[in-house]
Design a protein around this motif. Structure first.
Motif, short mmCIF file in Angstrom:
data_model
loop_
_atom_site.label_atom_id
_atom_site.label_comp_id
_atom_site.label_asym_id
_atom_site.label_seq_id
_atom_site.Cartn_x
_atom_site.Cartn_y
_atom_site.Cartn_z
N ALA A 1 5.23 -9.26 -6.46
CA ALA A 1 4.00 -8.87 -5.76
C ALA A 1 3.70 -7.39 -5.97
O ALA A 1 2.55 -7.00 -6.22
N ASN A 2 4.74 -6.56 -5.89
CA ASN A 2 4.53 -5.12 -6.04
C ASN A 2 4.09 -4.78 -7.47
O ASN A 2 3.24 -3.90 -7.67
N GLU A 3 4.66 -5.45 -8.46
CA GLU A 3 4.27 -5.16 -9.84
C GLU A 3 2.81 -5.55 -10.09
O GLU A 3 2.05 -4.80 -10.72
N ILE A 4 2.42 -6.71 -9.58
CA ILE A 4 1.04 -7.16 -9.73
C ILE A 4 0.09 -6.21 -9.02
O ILE A 4 -0.95 -5.81 -9.55
N TYR A 5 0.45 -5.85 -7.80
CA TYR A 5 -0.37 -4.94 -7.00
C TYR A 5 -0.50 -3.58 -7.68
O TYR A 5 -1.60 -3.02 -7.76
N ARG A 6 0.61 -3.05 -8.17
CA ARG A 6 0.57 -1.72 -8.79
C ARG A 6 -0.27 -1.73 -10.07
O ARG A 6 -1.02 -0.78 -10.33
N ASN A 7 -0.15 -2.79 -10.84
CA ASN A 7 -0.97 -2.88 -12.05
C ASN A 7 -2.46 -2.92 -11.69
O ASN A 7 -3.28 -2.26 -12.35
N ALA A 8 -2.80 -3.69 -10.67
CA ALA A 8 -4.20 -3.76 -10.24
C ALA A 8 -4.67 -2.41 -9.70
O ALA A 8 -5.80 -1.97 -9.98
N MET A 9 -3.83 -1.74 -8.94
CA MET A 9 -4.17 -0.41 -8.43
C MET A 9 -4.41 0.56 -9.57
O MET A 9 -5.35 1.37 -9.54
N LEU B 1 0.13 -15.42 -16.38
CA LEU B 1 0.87 -14.17 -16.50
C LEU B 1 2.36 -14.50 -16.61
O LEU B 1 2.89 -15.21 -15.75
N PRO B 2 3.05 -14.03 -17.66
CA PRO B 2 4.48 -14.36 -17.83
C PRO B 2 5.31 -14.10 -16.59
O PRO B 2 6.26 -14.85 -16.30
N LEU B 3 4.96 -13.09 -15.83
CA LEU B 3 5.69 -12.73 -14.62
C LEU B 3 5.70 -13.88 -13.61
O LEU B 3 6.61 -13.97 -12.78
N LEU B 4 4.70 -14.75 -13.70
CA LEU B 4 4.54 -15.84 -12.73
C LEU B 4 5.05 -17.19 -13.23
O LEU B 4 4.77 -18.22 -12.62
N LYS B 5 5.78 -17.16 -14.32
CA LYS B 5 6.27 -18.40 -14.94
C LYS B 5 6.98 -19.31 -13.95
O LYS B 5 6.77 -20.54 -13.94
N ASP B 6 7.81 -18.75 -13.10
CA ASP B 6 8.58 -19.55 -12.14
C ASP B 6 8.02 -19.45 -10.72
O ASP B 6 8.69 -19.84 -9.76
N LEU B 7 6.80 -18.94 -10.60
CA LEU B 7 6.16 -18.76 -9.29
C LEU B 7 4.77 -19.37 -9.32
O LEU B 7 3.76 -18.67 -9.44
N PRO B 8 4.67 -20.70 -9.22
CA PRO B 8 3.38 -21.37 -9.37
C PRO B 8 2.42 -21.23 -8.18
O PRO B 8 1.25 -21.55 -8.30
N TRP C 1 0.83 -1.21 0.00
CA TRP C 1 0.00 0.00 0.00
C TRP C 1 0.86 1.26 0.00
O TRP C 1 0.64 2.18 -0.79
N ASN C 2 1.86 1.30 0.85
CA ASN C 2 2.71 2.49 0.93
C ASN C 2 3.49 2.73 -0.36
O ASN C 2 3.72 3.88 -0.76
N ASN C 3 3.88 1.65 -1.02
CA ASN C 3 4.61 1.79 -2.29
C ASN C 3 3.72 2.33 -3.41
O ASN C 3 4.24 2.88 -4.40
N ASN C 4 2.43 2.15 -3.27
CA ASN C 4 1.52 2.47 -4.37
C ASN C 4 0.39 3.41 -3.97
O ASN C 4 -0.58 3.59 -4.73
N LYS C 5 0.53 4.03 -2.83
CA LYS C 5 -0.50 4.95 -2.35
C LYS C 5 -0.69 6.12 -3.30
O LYS C 5 -1.77 6.71 -3.37
N LEU D 1 -4.26 -13.52 -4.30
CA LEU D 1 -4.68 -12.62 -3.23
C LEU D 1 -4.03 -11.25 -3.38
O LEU D 1 -4.63 -10.22 -3.05
N ILE D 2 -2.81 -11.22 -3.89
CA ILE D 2 -2.11 -9.96 -4.11
C ILE D 2 -2.85 -9.11 -5.14
O ILE D 2 -3.05 -7.91 -4.95
N VAL D 3 -3.29 -9.73 -6.24
CA VAL D 3 -3.96 -8.97 -7.29
C VAL D 3 -5.34 -8.50 -6.84
O VAL D 3 -5.87 -7.51 -7.37
#
Length: 235
Positions: A216-224, A144-151, A34-38, A157-159
């Motif tokens: 997580a921050n990239e996903i969150y920021r895109n959703a924001m 999402l390509p960003l999650l290729k190595d993060l199954p 939240w603070n990173n993307n407020k 929940l982040i998005v």
């Protein structure tokens, strides 16, 4: 193929995983995101749509158009959560995702009576809303390509967090006045406890299962940003 162990909601959310409605710890991922993307939240607050509700001057036709488009996003929720449920190997995470899926199903069941729309099939969403829903689906399905190595579907929940927390934060910044047509929205959305539950769950989950904060921050920021653009393009 080994199936994910089944676990009941009552068994899942006890002890450290008890669903706390209190604010997550100050150093938790919830507040870091939240603070990173407020800054995007502030942009959303200053849109004509939100300020129009704050002053009671928003055209009701615009309000209705926005919410019908938003219903399209909401109707996509159960399917997205179900995709994440099927990918979940951790029984506690699976149970939490099932709970969120069922919450969307319950909410969506109220939409026909509220907006006279029984599914997303007959809705023409805004371009931004459609892109937002598609982005959420890509995260939930792990495509999402960003999650290729993060199954791990924890990123579902982040998005969802911007949707869960931005609206209560916006409502808390607004000042309902006597006679304001939109008081019901302001007072009805100023409870962040639902978002806090997710934040506290993520906080405990991360203690045992690593979460990539950069991703997580990239996903969150895109959703924001999608949340902001939904408001920005509504008027």
């Amino acid at each position: 193929m080994k199936r994910t162990k089944q676990i009941s909601i009552d068994d899942a959310f006890t002890g450290k995983y008890a669903l706390s409605k209190t604010s997550p710890p100050a150093d938790s991922l919830f507040w870091k995101l939240w603070n990173n993307n407020k800054d995007i939240g502030v942009k959303a607050l200053n849109t004509k749509y939100i300020q129009g509700m704050n002053t009671g001057t928003l055209d009701p036709n615009v309000y209705a158009r926005y919410n019908i488009s938003d219903a399209y996003y909401c109707y996509r929720g159960p399917e997205d959560y179900e995709a994440a449920v099927k990918r979940a190997k951790n029984p506690i995470l699976k149970a939490f995702l099932e709970m969120k899926r069922d919450g969307y199903i319950k909410y969506d069941a109220e939409l026909p009576g509220l907006w006279r729309v029984k599914s997303g099939n007959g809705i023409i969403p805004s371009e931004v809303c459609k892109e937002y829903a598609d982005y959420e689906t890509a995260v939930a399905t792990g495509t999402l390509p960003l999650l290729k190595d993060l199954p791990d579907p924890i990123y579902t929940l982040i998005v969802m967090l911007p949707c869960e927390y931005l609206w209560p934060w916006l409502a808390q910044q607004m000042s309902p006045t006597k006679g304001n047509l939109y008081n019901f929205w302001i007072t009805g959305n100023n409870d962040p406890s639902g978002a806090y539950k997710i934040g506290n769950f993520i906080n405990e989950y991360e203690k045992e299962h690593p979460i990539d904060h950069t991703v997580a921050n990239e996903i969150y920021r895109n959703a924001m940003n999608y949340e902001y653009l939904n408001f920005e393009t509504a008027v």
